[in-house]
Scaffold this active site. Structure first.
Site: not given
Ligand code: UDX
Length: 475
Positions: A276, A343
């Site tokens: 995403c 991915r």
């Molecule tokens: C995201 C959105 O949060 C969700 O609302 C949307 O619909 C789909 O995309 P997701 O991709 O499942 O969800 O993961 P998310 O928990 O948001 O984390 C995304 C990425 O950011 C991960 O690689 C995570 O490790 C990273 N991340 C997240 C950080 O590096 N630091 C943070 O503080 C939070």
């Protein structure tokens, strides 16, 4: 209500299962025949906490069916489109799967249908859908189009669907708004049997926000881009902390106490990944460009993220000096914990570079190894973190799985060749690592050396080659 969901990826499968859980009769289609056969025979094509149980329950109750796109189109009064919108080489979202579904609905659908875009799409896709559905309809189909962006995080998608903060719908008719309200009523009122928290007290009711289609589409891209911006921001603050000897954990804590900022998404690391954030930021930049808005802020967000793996590699090289020939344990391959999704996972790029530089990699991830194998064929896959750490010159933490937080330190110390942990997710407090005999390098914090264990402490490093050297060094 009779509902259809087209596409059984993370979003489609969660949507179909949860809509059935709250009482609807749902038909979910999948075009990948192997995946469809698996679902029809009760198997799971992906790992997502609670999802398998929910699917089992609602199938037994006769409220969820799997089959072809044609069958799905014939089934539902409302059709959720949950197909993939992967990035094209220029950053645009590839909408060919959406267009294909629109054509199929136009060709096979009859009577009234509410067509709902749940896939993340550029603003104005709803308008295009509307146009194509009416242009190509052959069986007297009349329809409304609604946008209903998903905010599901992998790893907590069932929870997010059933107990959301908000439900956003973009509509252009009151009929569509009424239908969407009817579909989501059990969730809005929080009146359904919760498969996760049986018997738990009633949750807070989510906000049901109704907008026009374009605004709803923008809410999704703007939300993900904003969250990505928070992550890149704190990652730069982490770099600054390393340069001046401050602690990013404390800085983030202090910032997050301001309710205007909030503490979420201020965890520094090796960058955001998954299907995403990287593609949504790219697509949002392209949408802005096409509308003659230079969203250069987001270009920086993307650049900072792209440099994270490189930055982390430099950190590894600083610790190990020469990478060639070194044995490196990689803990975690998924782009985040509680998913098997690799991915755009930073681990993939990181391991490719390490292998390219001549390192021997032994990797462990509780769920993602199967999916990583085709992308990373030249590494050794291990059955647990200790196995991966066998003879290691360094343990590198890439994904913050809970299982890495609770370790048998004695066992680990006697397993590694050199007691060094390089942590890309700040899983530990530096004191904990040094107390247990390891050197520790993390993100945006001061590196720590192993402490000399004192009498009565838990470490017994007598049998450990690494432990012996750690003690000799501190003497
Ligand atoms: C995201 C959105 O949060 C969700 O609302 C949307 O619909 C789909 O995309 P997701 O991709 O499942 O969800 O993961 P998310 O928990 O948001 O984390 C995304 C990425 O950011 C991960 O690689 C995570 O490790 C990273 N991340 C997240 C950080 O590096 N630091 C943070 O503080 C939070």
């Amino acid at each position: 209500m009779k509902l259809s969901v087209i596409g059984a990826g993370y979003v489609g499968l969660t949507t179909a299962a949860c809509l059935a859980q709250i009482g609807h009769e749902v038909f979910c289609s999948e075009s990948d025949s192997e995946k469809l056969a698996k679902l029809q025979s009760g198997g799971m094509p992906l790992f997502e906490p609670h999802l398998e149980d929910v699917i089992k329950t609602v199938r037994q109750a006769g409220r969820l069916f799997f089959g072809s796109t044609e069958e799905a189109i014939a089934w539902g009064d409302a059709i959720f489109i949950c197909v993939g919108t992967p990035p094209l080489a220029n950053g645009d979202a590839d909408l060919s799967a959406i267009e294909g579904v629109a054509r199929a609905i136009a060709k096979r659908g009859s009577g009234y249908r509410l067509v709902i875009e749940k896939s993340t799409v550029p603003v104005q896709t709803g308008a295009q859908l509307r146009k194509h559905l009416s242009l190509h309809s052959t069986n007297g189909l009349t329809c409304d189009v609604a946008s209903n962006p998903e905010f599901l995080r992998e790893g907590t998608s069932v929870e997010d669907f059933l107990h959301p903060d908000r439900i956003v719908i973009g509509v252009d008719s009151s009929r569509a708004a009424d239908l969407m309200h009817e579909i989501y009523e059990p969730i809005v009122k929080q009146e359904f049997t919760c498969p996760i928290h049986a018997g738990c007290p009633k949750r807070k009711e989510p906000v049901f926000l109704v907008t026009d289609t374009g605004s709803a589409e923008l809410i999704k891209h703007a939300s993900n881009s904003f969250l990505a911006m928070k992550i890149s921001f704190i990652n730069m603050v982490a770099n600054l902390c390393e340069a001046v000897g401050a602690d990013v954990t404390k800085v983030a804590e202090g910032m997050g106490l301001d309710p205007r900022i909030g503490p979420a998404f201020l965890n520094p690391g090796i960058g955001f990944g998954g299907f995403c954030f990287p593609k949504d930021v790219q697509a949002f930049i392209r949408i802005a460009e096409k509308s003659r808005c230079d969203f250069s802020l987001l270009k920086e967000v993307e650049k900072i993220n792209q440099r994270r793996v490189e930055y982390f590699l430099e950190k590894i090289a600083k610790e190990l000096w020469v990478i060639r020939g070194k044995k490196i344990a990689i803990w975690g391959l998924a782009f985040k914990p509680n998913t098997d999704d690799v991915r755009f996972a930073p681990a993939i790029a990181l391991v490719k570079s390490l292998v390219g530089e001549g390192a021997q990699v032994r990797a462990y991830d509780p769920e993602a190894m199967e999916k990583a194998k085709s992308m990373l064929p030249n590494i050794t896959y291990c059955s647990n973190p200790y196995d991966a750490a066998e003879g290691a010159d360094a343990i590198v933490i890439v994904t913050e799985w809970d299982e890495f937080r609770v370790l048998d330190w004695k066992r680990l110390l006697s397993t590694v060749e050199h007691p060094l942990i390089i942590d890309g997710r700040n899983v530990f407090a530096p004191e904990e690592i040094s107390r247990n005999g390891f050197r520790y390098a993390s993100i945006g914090r001061i590196d720590s050396a192993p402490c000399q264990p004192t009498v009565g402490e838990t470490i017994d490093s007598s049998s450990s080659s690494a432990g012996n050297r750690a003690q000799e060094a501190s003497v």
